[in-house]
Scaffold this motif. Structure first.
Motif, mmCIF file in Angstrom:
data_model
loop_
_atom_site.group_PDB
_atom_site.id
_atom_site.type_symbol
_atom_site.label_atom_id
_atom_site.label_comp_id
_atom_site.label_asym_id
_atom_site.label_seq_id
_atom_site.Cartn_x
_atom_site.Cartn_y
_atom_site.Cartn_z
ATOM 1 N N TRP A 213 0.750 -1.242 0.039
ATOM 2 C CA TRP A 213 0.144 -0.136 0.026
ATOM 3 C C TRP A 213 0.863 1.324 0.144
ATOM 4 O O TRP A 213 0.836 1.971 0.976
ATOM 5 C CB TRP A 213 -1.059 0.012 1.280
ATOM 6 C CG TRP A 213 -2.244 0.987 1.017
ATOM 7 C CD1 TRP A 213 -2.394 2.145 1.350
ATOM 8 C CD2 TRP A 213 -3.435 0.299 0.274
ATOM 9 N NE1 TRP A 213 -3.434 2.668 0.965
ATOM 10 C CE2 TRP A 213 -4.183 1.553 0.374
ATOM 11 C CE3 TRP A 213 -3.831 -0.760 -0.190
ATOM 12 C CZ2 TRP A 213 -5.333 1.473 -0.140
ATOM 13 C CZ3 TRP A 213 -5.054 -0.755 -0.693
ATOM 14 C CH2 TRP A 213 -6.074 0.322 -0.746
ATOM 15 N N CYS A 215 1.047 4.381 -2.290
ATOM 16 C CA CYS A 215 0.589 5.076 -3.221
ATOM 17 C C CYS A 215 1.447 6.169 -3.788
ATOM 18 O O CYS A 215 1.597 6.752 -5.034
ATOM 19 C CB CYS A 215 -0.712 5.988 -2.784
ATOM 20 S SG CYS A 215 -1.821 4.735 -2.330
ATOM 21 N N ASP A 222 -6.026 9.930 -8.247
ATOM 22 C CA ASP A 222 -6.245 9.128 -6.960
ATOM 23 C C ASP A 222 -6.704 7.870 -7.301
ATOM 24 O O ASP A 222 -6.491 6.831 -6.654
ATOM 25 C CB ASP A 222 -7.176 9.758 -6.118
ATOM 26 C CG ASP A 222 -6.300 11.064 -5.322
ATOM 27 O OD1 ASP A 222 -5.188 10.985 -5.309
ATOM 28 O OD2 ASP A 222 -7.070 11.884 -4.772
ATOM 29 N N GLN A 223 -7.831 7.959 -8.448
ATOM 30 C CA GLN A 223 -8.459 6.514 -8.662
ATOM 31 C C GLN A 223 -7.579 5.711 -9.249
ATOM 32 O O GLN A 223 -7.654 4.460 -8.917
ATOM 33 C CB GLN A 223 -9.540 7.156 -9.599
ATOM 34 C CG GLN A 223 -10.451 5.885 -10.041
ATOM 35 C CD GLN A 223 -11.444 6.069 -11.180
ATOM 36 O OE1 GLN A 223 -11.589 7.069 -11.646
ATOM 37 N NE2 GLN A 223 -12.248 4.953 -11.654
ATOM 38 N N LYS A 225 -4.247 5.474 -8.807
ATOM 39 C CA LYS A 225 -3.477 5.065 -7.850
ATOM 40 C C LYS A 225 -4.244 3.823 -6.941
ATOM 41 O O LYS A 225 -3.260 3.027 -6.617
ATOM 42 C CB LYS A 225 -2.884 6.116 -6.670
ATOM 43 C CG LYS A 225 -2.203 7.140 -7.391
ATOM 44 C CD LYS A 225 -1.894 8.216 -6.381
ATOM 45 C CE LYS A 225 -0.721 9.034 -6.908
ATOM 46 N NZ LYS A 225 -0.313 10.442 -5.944
ATOM 47 N N LEU A 226 -5.456 4.152 -6.751
ATOM 48 C CA LEU A 226 -6.003 3.037 -5.721
ATOM 49 C C LEU A 226 -5.868 1.761 -6.718
ATOM 50 O O LEU A 226 -5.877 0.481 -5.904
ATOM 51 C CB LEU A 226 -7.449 3.516 -5.680
ATOM 52 C CG LEU A 226 -8.370 2.647 -4.853
ATOM 53 C CD1 LEU A 226 -7.884 2.092 -3.474
ATOM 54 C CD2 LEU A 226 -9.830 3.128 -4.671
ATOM 55 N N VAL A 227 -6.474 1.796 -8.014
ATOM 56 C CA VAL A 227 -6.651 0.567 -8.951
ATOM 57 C C VAL A 227 -5.202 -0.157 -8.872
ATOM 58 O O VAL A 227 -5.375 -1.242 -8.594
ATOM 59 C CB VAL A 227 -7.012 0.747 -10.063
ATOM 60 C CG1 VAL A 227 -7.156 -0.270 -11.239
ATOM 61 C CG2 VAL A 227 -8.502 1.498 -10.295
ATOM 62 N N VAL A 229 -2.487 0.197 -6.659
ATOM 63 C CA VAL A 229 -2.187 -0.537 -5.197
ATOM 64 C C VAL A 229 -3.092 -1.641 -4.926
ATOM 65 O O VAL A 229 -2.363 -2.483 -4.622
ATOM 66 C CB VAL A 229 -2.339 0.662 -4.339
ATOM 67 C CG1 VAL A 229 -2.470 0.135 -2.951
ATOM 68 C CG2 VAL A 229 -1.371 1.741 -4.469
ATOM 69 N N MET A 230 -4.400 -1.702 -5.371
ATOM 70 C CA MET A 230 -5.239 -2.933 -5.061
ATOM 71 C C MET A 230 -4.489 -4.169 -5.814
ATOM 72 O O MET A 230 -4.580 -5.334 -5.373
ATOM 73 C CB MET A 230 -6.497 -2.552 -5.286
ATOM 74 C CG MET A 230 -7.025 -1.572 -4.413
ATOM 75 S SD MET A 230 -9.078 -1.278 -4.404
ATOM 76 C CE MET A 230 -9.722 -2.826 -4.044
#
Length: 234
Positions: A213, A215, A222-223, A225-227, A229-230
């Motif tokens: 995790w 970022c 941000d969207q 980065k979230l994808v 990282v997940m």
């Protein structure tokens, strides 16, 4: 569509990044002869007449969006990947985008600036099918214009040469919906994500999650980065 809105599609992760949103353009009849006006006009909504924010049917209010497209192309990774920008720009590109251009003198406000901004952003019109005009005034004297557009960059054109934008019949809105089609792509059946609760009891669980995790190592929205990282965590 009563809200002027644009979205960019970066096929790096097939995600949507909102570029800009403006408030409702209630007094659309004031610009039916062209791409807007440079003269101040009265507004139907009090909130559209504030000193800090001009109505979106004024050319000056669209300039920040055009500059943002330049900035995205110049200083973000989007320029290196297939990139499409689709939505309601509330701006015609040429006089033929007005249904009565052969009978009247069409207001050309903003056209030159808009085309120069697209040139600087290295964007051009995608192949289009369907309706030639994308907005209508719904008045007794009907007028239609094309103020909704689909733009792509060279990387998109090279990656998806058969893609096209289809402007469909409007339903309740005065704008036509736009659907970008890529015939060569087929929807993949995604495997469901499964998480076993006993994994939490593993002594390295917390350290693994903290390590994945991160970022700060991902560049993008941000969207995005979230994808990423997940996916890395999975």
């Amino acid at each position: 569509m009563d809200v002027a809105r644009q979205s960019t599609i970066s096929y790096q992760e097939t995600e949507l990044h909102p570029v800009s949103e403006k408030g409702p353009s209630e007094n659309m009849e004031s610009q039916i002869s062209g791409g807007g006006t440079s003269e101040p006009r009265s507004c139907d909504k009090e909130e559209l007449c504030t000193e800090d924010e001009q109505p979106f049917f004024l050319v000056e209010s669209r300039v920040p969006l055009w500059n943002e497209l330049r900035q995205i192309n110049d200083s973000t990774p989007a320029a290196s990947y297939p990139w499409a920008v689709v939505g309601d720009f509330n701006q015609m590109m040429r006089v033929s985008h007005h249904s009565n251009h052969l009978a009247i003198d069409v207001d050309t406000s903003g056209m030159e600036e808009f085309n120069l901004a697209l040139q600087d952003a290295e964007l051009f019109e995608a192949q289009a099918k369907g309706l030639p005009f994308t907005w209508k005034n719904n008045q007794a004297d009907p007028i239609s214009t094309k103020i909704d557009h689909a733009f792509i960059n060279h990387a998109w054109s090279s990656s998806f040469p058969e893609s096209f934008a289809e402007f469909l019949e409007p339903l309740q809105s005065d704008h036509t919906p736009c659907l970008v089609r890529i015939p060569s792509l087929q929807r993949r059946n995604r495997k469901p994500f499964k998480f076993f609760h006993h994994v939490i009891d593993h002594p390295s669980f917390t350290d693994v999650v903290k390590g994945a995790w991160n970022c700060d190592s991902v560049i993008g929205s941000d969207q995005f980065k979230l994808v990423r990282v997940m996916k890395g965590l999975k």
